[in-house]
Design a protein around this motif. Sequence first.
Motif, mmCIF file in Angstrom:
data_model
loop_
_atom_site.group_PDB
_atom_site.id
_atom_site.type_symbol
_atom_site.label_atom_id
_atom_site.label_comp_id
_atom_site.label_asym_id
_atom_site.label_seq_id
_atom_site.Cartn_x
_atom_site.Cartn_y
_atom_site.Cartn_z
ATOM 1 N N ILE A 41 18.614 11.400 -14.319
ATOM 2 C CA ILE A 41 17.204 11.677 -14.064
ATOM 3 C C ILE A 41 17.142 12.795 -13.039
ATOM 4 O O ILE A 41 17.637 12.659 -11.923
ATOM 5 C CB ILE A 41 16.473 10.436 -13.527
ATOM 6 N N ARG A 42 16.577 13.908 -13.441
ATOM 7 C CA ARG A 42 16.594 15.094 -12.599
ATOM 8 C C ARG A 42 15.826 14.889 -11.303
ATOM 9 O O ARG A 42 14.782 14.237 -11.265
ATOM 10 C CB ARG A 42 15.999 16.274 -13.377
ATOM 11 N N HIS A 43 16.362 15.460 -10.234
ATOM 12 C CA HIS A 43 15.663 15.479 -8.951
ATOM 13 C C HIS A 43 14.358 16.258 -9.127
ATOM 14 O O HIS A 43 14.343 17.330 -9.744
ATOM 15 C CB HIS A 43 16.546 16.154 -7.897
ATOM 16 N N PRO A 44 13.244 15.754 -8.610
ATOM 17 C CA PRO A 44 11.963 16.417 -8.871
ATOM 18 C C PRO A 44 11.814 17.787 -8.225
ATOM 19 O O PRO A 44 10.970 18.577 -8.667
ATOM 20 C CB PRO A 44 10.937 15.432 -8.294
ATOM 21 N N ASP A 45 12.608 18.081 -7.211
ATOM 22 C CA ASP A 45 12.452 19.352 -6.495
ATOM 23 C C ASP A 45 13.641 20.294 -6.635
ATOM 24 O O ASP A 45 13.490 21.504 -6.450
ATOM 25 C CB ASP A 45 12.216 19.087 -5.006
ATOM 26 N N GLU A 46 14.809 19.751 -6.936
ATOM 27 C CA GLU A 46 16.018 20.572 -6.974
ATOM 28 C C GLU A 46 16.622 20.524 -8.378
ATOM 29 O O GLU A 46 17.128 19.496 -8.807
ATOM 30 C CB GLU A 46 17.015 20.086 -5.922
ATOM 31 N N CYS A 52 18.467 12.503 -9.163
ATOM 32 C CA CYS A 52 18.061 11.466 -8.211
ATOM 33 C C CYS A 52 18.530 10.091 -8.668
ATOM 34 O O CYS A 52 18.462 9.131 -7.889
ATOM 35 C CB CYS A 52 16.551 11.479 -7.992
ATOM 36 N N ALA A 53 19.020 9.992 -9.901
ATOM 37 C CA ALA A 53 19.583 8.727 -10.389
ATOM 38 C C ALA A 53 20.352 8.992 -11.668
ATOM 39 O O ALA A 53 20.119 9.989 -12.363
ATOM 40 C CB ALA A 53 18.485 7.698 -10.640
ATOM 41 N N GLY A 73 7.086 14.398 -16.317
ATOM 42 C CA GLY A 73 7.152 14.940 -14.970
ATOM 43 C C GLY A 73 6.593 16.339 -14.881
ATOM 44 O O GLY A 73 6.086 16.895 -15.857
ATOM 45 N N THR A 74 6.705 16.903 -13.697
ATOM 46 C CA THR A 74 6.166 18.233 -13.423
ATOM 47 C C THR A 74 7.273 19.285 -13.358
ATOM 48 O O THR A 74 7.033 20.406 -12.914
ATOM 49 C CB THR A 74 5.396 18.218 -12.078
ATOM 50 N N TYR A 75 8.497 18.934 -13.807
ATOM 51 C CA TYR A 75 9.667 19.813 -13.655
ATOM 52 C C TYR A 75 9.450 21.201 -14.240
ATOM 53 O O TYR A 75 9.638 22.213 -13.558
ATOM 54 C CB TYR A 75 10.883 19.211 -14.370
ATOM 55 N N GLU A 76 9.103 21.239 -15.527
ATOM 56 C CA GLU A 76 9.086 22.507 -16.249
ATOM 57 C C GLU A 76 7.687 23.096 -16.388
ATOM 58 O O GLU A 76 7.509 24.303 -16.323
ATOM 59 C CB GLU A 76 9.685 22.314 -17.656
ATOM 60 N N THR A 133 -1.909 14.058 -10.646
ATOM 61 C CA THR A 133 -1.069 14.618 -9.578
ATOM 62 C C THR A 133 -0.457 13.559 -8.656
ATOM 63 O O THR A 133 0.210 13.908 -7.686
ATOM 64 C CB THR A 133 -1.886 15.599 -8.712
ATOM 65 N N ASP A 134 -0.656 12.272 -8.945
ATOM 66 C CA ASP A 134 -0.128 11.230 -8.066
ATOM 67 C C ASP A 134 1.393 11.121 -8.129
ATOM 68 O O ASP A 134 2.029 10.700 -7.160
ATOM 69 C CB ASP A 134 -0.714 9.864 -8.438
ATOM 70 N N LEU A 135 1.974 11.482 -9.265
ATOM 71 C CA LEU A 135 3.409 11.319 -9.488
ATOM 72 C C LEU A 135 4.043 12.670 -9.761
ATOM 73 O O LEU A 135 3.375 13.608 -10.219
ATOM 74 C CB LEU A 135 3.661 10.388 -10.679
ATOM 75 N N VAL A 136 5.344 12.764 -9.517
ATOM 76 C CA VAL A 136 6.087 13.959 -9.921
ATOM 77 C C VAL A 136 7.074 13.644 -11.034
ATOM 78 O O VAL A 136 7.543 14.547 -11.732
ATOM 79 C CB VAL A 136 6.818 14.614 -8.728
ATOM 80 N N SER A 137 7.388 12.353 -11.221
ATOM 81 C CA SER A 137 8.332 11.971 -12.261
ATOM 82 C C SER A 137 8.154 10.493 -12.577
ATOM 83 O O SER A 137 7.997 9.675 -11.659
ATOM 84 C CB SER A 137 9.772 12.235 -11.797
#
Length: 229
Positions: A126-131, A136-137, A150-153, A168-172
């Motif tokens: 599971i990709r890190h939301p910022d990096e 992140c897991a 998520g908001t990744y791409e 906008t409450d969540l990023v992933s």
Amino acid sequence: MRFVEHVMGMPASIEVPDQATAGAVLDLLRDADRRFSPFRDDSEVSTGRYSRELADVLDLCGHYERETGGAFRVRLPGRRLDPCGVIKGWAVQRAADMLRAAGVTEYCLNVGGDIAAAGRLWSIGIRHPDEEHRLCAVLEIDGGAVATSGTYERGHHIIDGRTGRPATDLVSLTVVAADLTTADAVSTAAFALGTDGIAWAAAQPGCLVFAVDRDREVHRSADLDRMLR
């Protein structure tokens, strides 16, 4: 053998026994994109000539619209019908069903980060939301499906149908389920709900959740611990 191709507007990584099997999977995904994409003027979605399959998908969308009180919605004012929150998972799950029907017992289908896998223990990050290059897991699953909204791409592209504004409450938010149709639809619907969507998704039958909110706090189902590496 592993094959990578751009399909349904996103990268697809397909791990199957041979090239012919990969070709059959890609053909099915291309057909789903041709028929159901809201970005094609000749698709069923754009022309309104609905097949039984699209009617079934829209029934599924209606179910999640009702379950979320309208947060998940495929018909927004001023916008064309857009079932993309369900179509990808539905199409990839159909491909997985096709493989099983053909006797293929080991495969991993990854389309835009939504995954259906079977046959052995698979490690799914599971990709890190910022990096971009960090995780992140890591989940280990021996069959089933994993879908992440998520908001990744694409940034805040999931709309809360109750307000008409981006959620906008969540990023992933990641959902693990037995099939990708469920995992994909639940993850998108839960993301639209915001922080309330975490508990809502975890309460859906057979679903486990890993979520990161906008304050970067992690929320996860207790039963997910056995899958975390």
